[in-house]
Design a protein around this motif. Sequence first.
Motif, PDB file in Angstrom:
ATOM      1  N   GLY A  78     -32.938  17.065 -57.831  1.00  0.00           N
ATOM      2  CA  GLY A  78     -32.623  15.816 -58.504  1.00  0.00           C
ATOM      3  C   GLY A  78     -31.190  15.336 -58.375  1.00  0.00           C
ATOM      4  N   ALA A  79     -30.444  15.767 -57.382  1.00  0.00           N
ATOM      5  CA  ALA A  79     -29.060  15.330 -57.170  1.00  0.00           C
ATOM      6  C   ALA A  79     -28.291  15.319 -58.491  1.00  0.00           C
ATOM      7  CB  ALA A  79     -29.011  13.969 -56.493  1.00  0.00           C
ATOM      8  N   GLN A  80     -27.605  16.399 -58.780  1.00  0.00           N
ATOM      9  CA  GLN A  80     -26.928  16.588 -60.052  1.00  0.00           C
ATOM     10  C   GLN A  80     -25.414  16.429 -59.921  1.00  0.00           C
ATOM     11  OE1 GLN A  80     -28.402  20.412 -61.677  1.00  0.00           O
ATOM     12  NE2 GLN A  80     -29.911  20.222 -60.060  1.00  0.00           N
ATOM     13  N   ASN A  81     -24.781  16.179 -61.057  1.00  0.00           N
ATOM     14  CA  ASN A  81     -23.331  16.021 -61.083  1.00  0.00           C
ATOM     15  C   ASN A  81     -22.781  16.548 -62.408  1.00  0.00           C
ATOM     16  OD1 ASN A  81     -20.817  15.298 -60.149  1.00  0.00           O
ATOM     17  ND2 ASN A  81     -21.030  13.144 -60.636  1.00  0.00           N
ATOM     18  N   PRO A  82     -22.870  17.872 -62.619  1.00  0.00           N
ATOM     19  CA  PRO A  82     -22.443  18.412 -63.918  1.00  0.00           C
ATOM     20  C   PRO A  82     -20.943  18.271 -64.150  1.00  0.00           C
ATOM     21  CG  PRO A  82     -22.864  20.184 -62.371  1.00  0.00           C
ATOM     22  CD  PRO A  82     -23.301  18.919 -61.699  1.00  0.00           C
ATOM     23  N   GLU A  83     -20.578  18.065 -65.412  1.00  0.00           N
ATOM     24  CA  GLU A  83     -19.162  18.041 -65.784  1.00  0.00           C
ATOM     25  C   GLU A  83     -18.697  19.482 -65.940  1.00  0.00           C
ATOM     26  OE1 GLU A  83     -16.283  16.480 -69.337  1.00  0.00           O
ATOM     27  OE2 GLU A  83     -18.016  15.249 -68.790  1.00  0.00           O
ATOM     28  N   LEU A  84     -17.639  19.831 -65.227  1.00  0.00           N
ATOM     29  CA  LEU A  84     -17.167  21.209 -65.193  1.00  0.00           C
ATOM     30  C   LEU A  84     -15.839  21.335 -65.926  1.00  0.00           C
ATOM     31  CD1 LEU A  84     -18.308  21.963 -61.555  1.00  0.00           C
ATOM     32  CD2 LEU A  84     -19.513  22.427 -63.688  1.00  0.00           C
ATOM     33  N   LEU A  85     -15.020  22.291 -65.546  1.00  0.00           N
ATOM     34  CA  LEU A  85     -13.768  22.538 -66.243  1.00  0.00           C
ATOM     35  C   LEU A  85     -12.862  21.306 -66.222  1.00  0.00           C
ATOM     36  CD1 LEU A  85     -12.947  26.116 -64.888  1.00  0.00           C
ATOM     37  CD2 LEU A  85     -14.127  25.510 -67.018  1.00  0.00           C
ATOM     38  N   ASN A  86     -12.179  21.080 -67.314  1.00  0.00           N
ATOM     39  CA  ASN A  86     -11.202  19.991 -67.429  1.00  0.00           C
ATOM     40  C   ASN A  86     -11.781  18.624 -67.095  1.00  0.00           C
ATOM     41  OD1 ASN A  86      -9.073  21.944 -67.982  1.00  0.00           O
ATOM     42  ND2 ASN A  86      -9.192  22.436 -65.806  1.00  0.00           N
ATOM     43  N   GLY A  87     -13.092  18.435 -67.293  1.00  0.00           N
ATOM     44  CA  GLY A  87     -13.742  17.157 -67.017  1.00  0.00           C
ATOM     45  C   GLY A  87     -13.984  16.890 -65.547  1.00  0.00           C
ATOM     46  N   ASN A  88     -13.729  17.877 -64.688  1.00  0.00           N
ATOM     47  CA  ASN A  88     -13.918  17.720 -63.242  1.00  0.00           C
ATOM     48  C   ASN A  88     -15.388  17.828 -62.854  1.00  0.00           C
ATOM     49  OD1 ASN A  88     -11.154  17.529 -62.230  1.00  0.00           O
ATOM     50  ND2 ASN A  88     -10.931  19.596 -63.025  1.00  0.00           N
ATOM     51  N   LEU A  90     -17.966  18.460 -59.092  1.00  0.00           N
ATOM     52  CA  LEU A  90     -17.919  19.089 -57.767  1.00  0.00           C
ATOM     53  C   LEU A  90     -17.503  18.139 -56.655  1.00  0.00           C
ATOM     54  CD1 LEU A  90     -21.115  21.289 -57.992  1.00  0.00           C
ATOM     55  CD2 LEU A  90     -18.751  22.095 -57.902  1.00  0.00           C
ATOM     56  N   CYS A  91     -18.031  16.905 -56.654  1.00  0.00           N
ATOM     57  CA  CYS A  91     -17.732  15.919 -55.609  1.00  0.00           C
ATOM     58  C   CYS A  91     -17.202  14.630 -56.219  1.00  0.00           C
ATOM     59  CB  CYS A  91     -19.001  15.596 -54.817  1.00  0.00           C
ATOM     60  SG  CYS A  91     -19.427  16.792 -53.571  1.00  0.00           S
ATOM     61  N   GLY A  92     -16.407  14.710 -57.236  1.00  0.00           N
ATOM     62  CA  GLY A  92     -15.947  13.502 -57.897  1.00  0.00           C
ATOM     63  C   GLY A  92     -17.104  12.857 -58.636  1.00  0.00           C
ATOM     64  N   GLU A  93     -17.240  11.559 -58.511  1.00  0.00           N
ATOM     65  CA  GLU A  93     -18.281  10.839 -59.249  1.00  0.00           C
ATOM     66  C   GLU A  93     -19.653  10.877 -58.583  1.00  0.00           C
ATOM     67  OE1 GLU A  93     -17.928   9.738 -62.392  1.00  0.00           O
ATOM     68  OE2 GLU A  93     -15.973  10.715 -62.173  1.00  0.00           O
ATOM     69  N   SER A  94     -19.722  11.309 -57.339  1.00  0.00           N
ATOM     70  CA  SER A  94     -21.004  11.329 -56.618  1.00  0.00           C
ATOM     71  C   SER A  94     -21.804  12.579 -56.954  1.00  0.00           C
ATOM     72  CB  SER A  94     -20.758  11.288 -55.114  1.00  0.00           C
ATOM     73  OG  SER A  94     -20.097  10.104 -54.758  1.00  0.00           O
ATOM     74  N   PRO A  95     -23.114  12.431 -57.123  1.00  0.00           N
ATOM     75  CA  PRO A  95     -23.948  13.616 -57.371  1.00  0.00           C
ATOM     76  C   PRO A  95     -24.061  14.498 -56.130  1.00  0.00           C
ATOM     77  CG  PRO A  95     -25.286  11.618 -57.381  1.00  0.00           C
ATOM     78  CD  PRO A  95     -23.867  11.193 -57.189  1.00  0.00           C
ATOM     79  N   GLU A 114     -22.721  15.396 -50.687  1.00  0.00           N
ATOM     80  CA  GLU A 114     -23.276  14.251 -51.405  1.00  0.00           C
ATOM     81  C   GLU A 114     -24.089  13.373 -50.460  1.00  0.00           C
ATOM     82  OE1 GLU A 114     -19.757  12.347 -52.929  1.00  0.00           O
ATOM     83  OE2 GLU A 114     -18.985  11.968 -50.918  1.00  0.00           O
ATOM     84  N   THR A 115     -24.506  13.946 -49.345  1.00  0.00           N
ATOM     85  CA  THR A 115     -25.192  13.202 -48.285  1.00  0.00           C
ATOM     86  C   THR A 115     -26.693  13.095 -48.546  1.00  0.00           C
ATOM     87  OG1 THR A 115     -25.480  15.246 -47.035  1.00  0.00           O
ATOM     88  CG2 THR A 115     -23.513  13.940 -46.560  1.00  0.00           C
ATOM     89  N   PRO A 116     -27.316  12.012 -48.079  1.00  0.00           N
ATOM     90  CA  PRO A 116     -28.767  11.894 -48.232  1.00  0.00           C
ATOM     91  C   PRO A 116     -29.537  12.812 -47.276  1.00  0.00           C
ATOM     92  CG  PRO A 116     -27.874   9.933 -47.160  1.00  0.00           C
ATOM     93  CD  PRO A 116     -26.701  10.804 -47.536  1.00  0.00           C
ATOM     94  N   GLU A 117     -28.923  13.131 -46.119  1.00  0.00           N
ATOM     95  CA  GLU A 117     -29.600  14.017 -45.181  1.00  0.00           C
ATOM     96  C   GLU A 117     -29.045  15.436 -45.293  1.00  0.00           C
ATOM     97  OE1 GLU A 117     -26.528  12.007 -43.843  1.00  0.00           O
ATOM     98  OE2 GLU A 117     -28.169  10.605 -44.096  1.00  0.00           O
ATOM     99  N   ALA A 118     -29.900  16.394 -44.984  1.00  0.00           N
ATOM    100  CA  ALA A 118     -29.508  17.805 -45.065  1.00  0.00           C
ATOM    101  C   ALA A 118     -28.389  18.108 -44.074  1.00  0.00           C
ATOM    102  CB  ALA A 118     -30.710  18.698 -44.779  1.00  0.00           C
ATOM    103  N   PRO A 119     -27.355  18.804 -44.511  1.00  0.00           N
ATOM    104  CA  PRO A 119     -26.246  19.129 -43.609  1.00  0.00           C
ATOM    105  C   PRO A 119     -26.622  20.244 -42.636  1.00  0.00           C
ATOM    106  CG  PRO A 119     -25.906  20.182 -45.713  1.00  0.00           C
ATOM    107  CD  PRO A 119     -27.132  19.323 -45.853  1.00  0.00           C
ATOM    108  N   GLU A 120     -26.084  20.143 -41.434  1.00  0.00           N
ATOM    109  CA  GLU A 120     -26.250  21.205 -40.442  1.00  0.00           C
ATOM    110  C   GLU A 120     -24.924  21.876 -40.141  1.00  0.00           C
ATOM    111  OE1 GLU A 120     -28.289  19.638 -37.054  1.00  0.00           O
ATOM    112  OE2 GLU A 120     -30.029  19.060 -38.229  1.00  0.00           O
ATOM    113  N   SER A 121     -23.836  21.244 -40.644  1.00  0.00           N
ATOM    114  CA  SER A 121     -22.503  21.803 -40.432  1.00  0.00           C
ATOM    115  C   SER A 121     -21.620  21.460 -41.629  1.00  0.00           C
ATOM    116  CB  SER A 121     -21.880  21.255 -39.149  1.00  0.00           C
ATOM    117  OG  SER A 121     -21.442  19.940 -39.349  1.00  0.00           O
ATOM    118  N   SER A 122     -20.442  22.056 -41.643  1.00  0.00           N
ATOM    119  CA  SER A 122     -19.501  21.817 -42.733  1.00  0.00           C
ATOM    120  C   SER A 122     -18.777  20.476 -42.584  1.00  0.00           C
ATOM    121  CB  SER A 122     -18.487  22.954 -42.795  1.00  0.00           C
ATOM    122  OG  SER A 122     -17.779  23.060 -41.574  1.00  0.00           O
ATOM    123  N   ASP A 123     -19.022  19.752 -41.520  1.00  0.00           N
ATOM    124  CA  ASP A 123     -18.293  18.509 -41.240  1.00  0.00           C
ATOM    125  C   ASP A 123     -18.378  17.471 -42.354  1.00  0.00           C
ATOM    126  OD1 ASP A 123     -17.460  19.565 -38.850  1.00  0.00           O
ATOM    127  OD2 ASP A 123     -18.972  18.519 -37.661  1.00  0.00           O
TER     128      ASP A 123
END
Length: 134
Positions: A78-88, A90-95, A114-123
């Motif tokens: 479900g493309a999540q964007n939890p609020e972590l330490l100090n209000g941060n 993982l990827c800014g505002e993007s899920p 935060e990409t719609p397609e599955a990553p194949e590399s760290s790029d």
Amino acid sequence: MPSLKYALVALFLAAGPALADDLAALSTTASSITGDISFDDYEIVFGNGEKLVFEDLIADHFTVDGKDVPASVYSVKGAQNPELLNGNRLCGESPVTYVASWLDGDVTMLAVFETPEAPESSDGMCALYTYVYP
């Protein structure tokens, strides 16, 4: 006397889910955003108790700096964007849509996407976090 087949099935069912790896934040980014984590094939639990739940393990290898490495690549439920330490987050505002994890020596690398397609590399990663076993 039960057959070996039934004994193995019973042992498998009794074993339950995979145990989580408890990892200590190594990088400044990991220390300030995620804190220490607990990671298994189902979710990541961050230092503040928030979770990122996985849908599926979609790949067992990944390309890092042009080299193919053994890795675990997960789709996020479900493309999540939890609020972590100090209000941060993982990827800014993007899920977060995908997570990839691999070892670099004794260091566990965790790339988030935060990409719609599955990553194949760290790029295309939006952030990289590093951890070690405590």
